[in-house]
Design a protein around this motif. Structure first.
Motif, mmCIF file in Angstrom:
data_model
loop_
_atom_site.group_PDB
_atom_site.id
_atom_site.type_symbol
_atom_site.label_atom_id
_atom_site.label_comp_id
_atom_site.label_asym_id
_atom_site.label_seq_id
_atom_site.Cartn_x
_atom_site.Cartn_y
_atom_site.Cartn_z
ATOM 1 N N GLY A 62 43.794 4.580 18.496
ATOM 2 C CA GLY A 62 43.564 5.855 17.767
ATOM 3 C C GLY A 62 44.466 6.071 16.783
ATOM 4 N N VAL A 66 45.868 10.307 14.648
ATOM 5 C CA VAL A 66 45.729 11.305 14.177
ATOM 6 C C VAL A 66 45.882 11.936 13.099
ATOM 7 C CG1 VAL A 66 45.451 13.904 15.219
ATOM 8 C CG2 VAL A 66 44.685 12.482 16.661
ATOM 9 N N VAL A 89 33.565 14.448 15.077
ATOM 10 C CA VAL A 89 33.462 13.892 16.978
ATOM 11 C C VAL A 89 33.282 12.380 16.888
ATOM 12 C CG1 VAL A 89 33.897 13.521 19.490
ATOM 13 C CG2 VAL A 89 34.211 15.687 18.021
ATOM 14 N N GLY A 109 34.883 8.940 15.770
ATOM 15 C CA GLY A 109 35.468 8.220 16.723
ATOM 16 C C GLY A 109 34.643 7.342 17.134
ATOM 17 N N ARG A 110 33.490 7.403 16.886
ATOM 18 C CA ARG A 110 32.789 6.476 18.465
ATOM 19 C C ARG A 110 31.796 5.435 17.212
ATOM 20 N NH1 ARG A 110 33.101 7.103 23.038
ATOM 21 N NH2 ARG A 110 31.073 5.723 23.119
ATOM 22 N N CYS A 133 34.176 14.924 25.166
ATOM 23 C CA CYS A 133 35.365 15.611 24.411
ATOM 24 C C CYS A 133 35.896 16.216 23.709
ATOM 25 C CB CYS A 133 35.575 13.907 23.194
ATOM 26 S SG CYS A 133 36.006 12.274 23.643
ATOM 27 N N ARG A 187 38.038 13.809 17.879
ATOM 28 C CA ARG A 187 37.700 12.485 17.911
ATOM 29 C C ARG A 187 38.477 11.324 18.016
ATOM 30 N NH1 ARG A 187 38.468 10.513 11.408
ATOM 31 N NH2 ARG A 187 40.093 11.183 12.276
ATOM 32 N N ALA A 188 39.337 11.637 17.847
ATOM 33 C CA ALA A 188 40.563 9.956 18.385
ATOM 34 C C ALA A 188 40.250 10.060 19.941
ATOM 35 C CB ALA A 188 42.131 10.735 18.441
ATOM 36 N N GLN A 241 37.398 7.141 20.483
ATOM 37 C CA GLN A 241 37.174 5.538 20.287
ATOM 38 C C GLN A 241 37.848 5.082 21.491
ATOM 39 O OE1 GLN A 241 40.774 7.256 16.328
ATOM 40 N NE2 GLN A 241 39.960 5.473 16.276
ATOM 41 N N TYR A 265 46.911 5.619 20.937
ATOM 42 C CA TYR A 265 47.359 6.270 20.285
ATOM 43 C C TYR A 265 48.599 7.359 18.739
ATOM 44 C CZ TYR A 265 43.124 7.435 22.803
ATOM 45 O OH TYR A 265 41.865 7.299 23.257
#
Length: 274
Positions: free
Chosen positions: A96, A98, A116, A119-120, A141, A170-171, A174, A179
């Motif tokens: 992930g 950011v 968000v 992120g999926r 999240c 959003r991260a 995932q 990260y």
């Protein structure tokens, strides 16, 4: 600075020294150049798994460049980067990112929940509708970062700290294992900073690894387990206790480090368990 001219072929996997396949990030002989001048020079690094890692160094040291080069967002002049012993292309779903808040076009017409849900996408599939299950995960999240009540708000209507929380959500959406975060605390208020730290600690407890560019040296001993200190070249890396020393700070920042006394006190407090 002398002009950088690269003539050798980039390093290959067989050229690198042995790196652990358990390490979430291994960097060997990585050099990055802009307009033929080196910004990063011969970086050699292996990240500690399941830890919170701070990247520190003065402005212009190449901290953001390091992250972007690892993720192939910018080209590398030389070097090999591996994630769990494999190239990025084979592991991207486990990573992930950011970015810096300033690098994002916040005027784009999109809601907080839609950000968000982005992120999926690796689980949803591009150009497919977001299912109720994925939307529910996105809302979870947002709840983790205290932004669930803003789900339907336009992203450009939020404050800087709120926008940063949304990108962190959003991260999280995932469901990554590693990260990268580029200045996650920049421009946020104290409450947002505490919220982000709590999320990072939770990620570590879940066995994740976080590598973050960080500027507030006084909070490094409190927030992070490990540190990567750099100034174009790698200066030192390892546990905060062993590497975040006055000597390495001076090597990293030179005579420009005005916060050295404050940092020294922070290190002493950490050693006393305060």
């Amino acid at each position: 600075m002398k002009e950088f001219r690269h003539t050798a072929e980039p390093k290959t996997l067989k050229d690198r020294p042995e790196h652990s396949s358990e390490s979430p990030l291994s960097v060997h002989s990585m050099t990055v150049a802009y307009q033929q001048k080196p910004v990063l020079w011969d970086m050699e690094y292996e990240a500690q798994a399941q830890s919170l890692i701070a990247i520190v160094g003065p402005n212009g040291a190449g901290k953001s460049t390091f992250i972007k080069a690892c993720l192939k967002l910018i080209p590398r002049a030389t070097g090999v980067v591996e994630f769990w012993g494999k190239p990025y292309e084979q592991t991207r779903d486990r990573i992930g990112y950011v970015p810096q808040r300033e690098s994002v076009d916040w005027d784009f017409p999109i809601s907080v929940l839609e950000v968000v849900c982005m992120g999926r996408y690796r689980m949803i599939g591009w150009f497919k509708s977001v299912s109720p299950e994925h939307e529910e995960k996105a809302r979870e999240c947002l709840s983790q970062v205290g932004m669930e009540e803003f789900a339907d708000r336009q992203i450009n209507q939020l404050s800087g700290g709120q926008q940063q929380r949304v990108f962190l959500a959003r991260a999280l959406a995932q469901e990554a294992e590693l990260y990268f975060m580029d200045e996650p605390f920049a421009g946020v208020d104290a409450a947002t900073e505490r919220s982000i730290v709590a999320v990072l600690q939770k990620l570590k407890e879940q066995g994740k690894t976080v590598i973050a560019v960080h500027h507030d040296l006084s909070t490094v001993p409190e927030y992070f387990d490990n540190v990567l200190m750099m100034n174009t070249r790698l200066i030192a890396h390892g546990s905060v206790e062993e590497c975040f020393t006055e000597e390495n700070l001076r090597r990293t920042y030179g005579g420009r480090l005005s916060l050295l006394d404050e940092v020294g006190e922070a290190i002493a407090r950490a050693g006393r368990g305060e």
